[in-house]
Write a protein that holds these residues in place. Structure first.
Motif, PDB file in Angstrom:
ATOM      1  N   ALA A 308      90.255  -7.246  46.617  1.00  0.00           N
ATOM      2  CA  ALA A 308      91.599  -6.978  47.129  1.00  0.00           C
ATOM      3  C   ALA A 308      92.566  -6.709  45.985  1.00  0.00           C
ATOM      4  O   ALA A 308      92.446  -7.265  44.888  1.00  0.00           O
ATOM      5  N   ILE A 309      93.544  -5.847  46.249  1.00  0.00           N
ATOM      6  CA  ILE A 309      94.612  -5.581  45.282  1.00  0.00           C
ATOM      7  C   ILE A 309      95.566  -6.770  45.280  1.00  0.00           C
ATOM      8  O   ILE A 309      96.085  -7.155  46.332  1.00  0.00           O
ATOM      9  N   PRO A 310      95.870  -7.373  44.121  1.00  0.00           N
ATOM     10  CA  PRO A 310      96.648  -8.604  44.098  1.00  0.00           C
ATOM     11  C   PRO A 310      98.148  -8.408  44.001  1.00  0.00           C
ATOM     12  O   PRO A 310      98.906  -9.369  44.043  1.00  0.00           O
ATOM     13  N   TYR A 311      98.608  -7.168  43.829  1.00  0.00           N
ATOM     14  CA  TYR A 311     100.025  -6.917  43.618  1.00  0.00           C
ATOM     15  C   TYR A 311     100.591  -6.114  44.778  1.00  0.00           C
ATOM     16  O   TYR A 311      99.874  -5.404  45.482  1.00  0.00           O
ATOM     17  N   SER A 312     101.911  -6.208  44.981  1.00  0.00           N
ATOM     18  CA  SER A 312     102.596  -5.317  45.911  1.00  0.00           C
ATOM     19  C   SER A 312     102.877  -3.997  45.211  1.00  0.00           C
ATOM     20  O   SER A 312     103.022  -3.949  43.988  1.00  0.00           O
ATOM     21  N   TYR A 313     102.952  -2.909  46.008  1.00  0.00           N
ATOM     22  CA  TYR A 313     103.153  -1.615  45.377  1.00  0.00           C
ATOM     23  C   TYR A 313     103.802  -0.654  46.352  1.00  0.00           C
ATOM     24  O   TYR A 313     103.711  -0.789  47.563  1.00  0.00           O
ATOM     25  N   VAL A 314     104.462   0.350  45.771  1.00  0.00           N
ATOM     26  CA  VAL A 314     105.107   1.408  46.536  1.00  0.00           C
ATOM     27  C   VAL A 314     104.059   2.450  46.887  1.00  0.00           C
ATOM     28  O   VAL A 314     103.250   2.843  46.052  1.00  0.00           O
ATOM     29  N   VAL A 315     104.053   2.937  48.128  1.00  0.00           N
ATOM     30  CA  VAL A 315     103.050   3.889  48.558  1.00  0.00           C
ATOM     31  C   VAL A 315     103.688   4.973  49.414  1.00  0.00           C
ATOM     32  O   VAL A 315     104.661   4.723  50.138  1.00  0.00           O
ATOM     33  N   ASP A 316     103.175   6.197  49.310  1.00  0.00           N
ATOM     34  CA  ASP A 316     103.605   7.306  50.147  1.00  0.00           C
ATOM     35  C   ASP A 316     102.468   7.751  51.041  1.00  0.00           C
ATOM     36  O   ASP A 316     101.289   7.620  50.691  1.00  0.00           O
TER      37      ASP A 316
END
Length: 334
Positions: A308-316
């Protein structure tokens, strides 16, 4: 705007995803010969790039480079080498074209950033080796004789808003137990081997548990292969990139790597995502909502083994990626 700051522009309707949301989403279906999106998305279409750091380089204490150190401007190879190899935090502004020879060491706590759209490094490359906390931004790398940027035994590295063309070997190679690296908003063109993550099938003893890298909002414009080619790293996050006319392949996962390929735009790419290349054993791939225009079906393998990706991130939304990335990637945009 400060040349060394990393301001956050408005996200224009982007959604910031926690890792749990990304981990439970649907995977992409088979591609068609014309434009298709596998799963319709409700994400609003965006209209501009964000200049904030995100991805793996936010981890391990974050990546600040030279921070708020007073900038120094360099116009010659000797001045650049002296400043980037000196001790302490430095913000180094590259003005004009600087010709280097061979690979040149970069010390810890450095920001190397081009002035305007014309700053260039040619002939040689930057060796980010056994250091931490380095930012390289807004530079045109051309005609390098080895690698343009080599990252090894290093952590917290951010390669952002550069342009790469017509070099000999890797544009950005990340290897030998490096970790917490983000490669974002770069344009790669007129080049073959773009980016390794992990240099050898035999280096698992050093690399397993490391080589965690984010590729975000990059433009791979007619380049051939390694966008990236991954060994061992898990998870490597490949998100919101634009692939156009790549004649070899887009993304390759090998040596039991775990690669999360999310919301990318592939146009005229026959082999979009593969789980084996060369003599390397297979890797693992998890897919989510990639957008395909006259492109081949992305391969998926053992998606549940991709961490799993452990960070929050901006996505389009993937269908917006082409216009956003071509408008924001490369030099002269910060």
């Amino acid at each position: 705007m400060s040349f060394f700051a990393s301001p956050t522009r408005p996200s224009f309707g982007r959604r910031r995803l926690p890792f749990l949301a990304a981990a439970t989403a649907l995977t992409v279906a088979a591609a068609a010969a014309v434009s298709t999106v596998a799963v319709p998305e409700s994400l609003p279409k965006a209209s501009a790039s964000t200049f904030a750091l995100q991805g793996w380089a936010t981890q391990g204490g974050g990546t600040t480079g030279g921070g708020s150190a007073s900038p120094v401007t360099v116009t010659t190879a000797s001045a650049l080498i002296s400043e980037m190899q000196s001790s302490g935090a430095k913000v180094i502004r590259v003005s004009g074209t600087i010709t280097l020879s061979g690979m040149n060491k970069v010390a810890s706590n450095k920001t190397i950033i081009g002035v305007g759209s014309g700053a260039a490094i040619t002939g040689g490359g930057l060796n980010v080796a056994s250091v931490s906390n380095v930012i390289i931004r807004n530079i045109n790398f051309r005609n390098w004789g080895d690698d343009a940027i080599n990252v090894q035994y290093s952590t917290r590295v951010w390669v952002d808003h550069n342009s790469f063309s017509n070099g000999y070997d890797g544009a950005v190679d990340i290897k030998r137990a490096s970790d917490y690296v983000t490669v974002s908003w770069n344009k790669f063109s007129n080049h073959d081997k773009v980016g390794l993550i992990g240099h050898s099938d035999d280096n698992g003893g050093e690399d397993i548990g490391k080589l965690r890298v984010t590729y975000y909002a990059n433009w791979f414009d007619g380049t051939t292969q390694r966008h990236p080619r991954v060994r061992f790293g898990n998870p490597v996050h490949v998100v919101n990139n634009y692939y156009r006319g790549n004649s070899g392949y887009g993304v390759a996962s090998t040596c039991n790597a775990g690669v999360y390929v999310e919301r990318n735009y592939f146009e005229n790419v026959g082999s979009t995502v593969v789980t084996q290349t060369g003599d390397s054993p297979q890797g693992n791939v998890k897919l989510l909502n990639n957008y395909l225009v006259n492109s081949g079906t992305p391969a998926s393998r053992n998606a549940s083994s991709v961490a799993a990706i452990p960070y929050s991130y901006v996505v389009d939304a993937a269908e917006s990626v082409k216009s956003i990335v071509t408008g924001g990637a490369g030099t002269g945009k910060i």
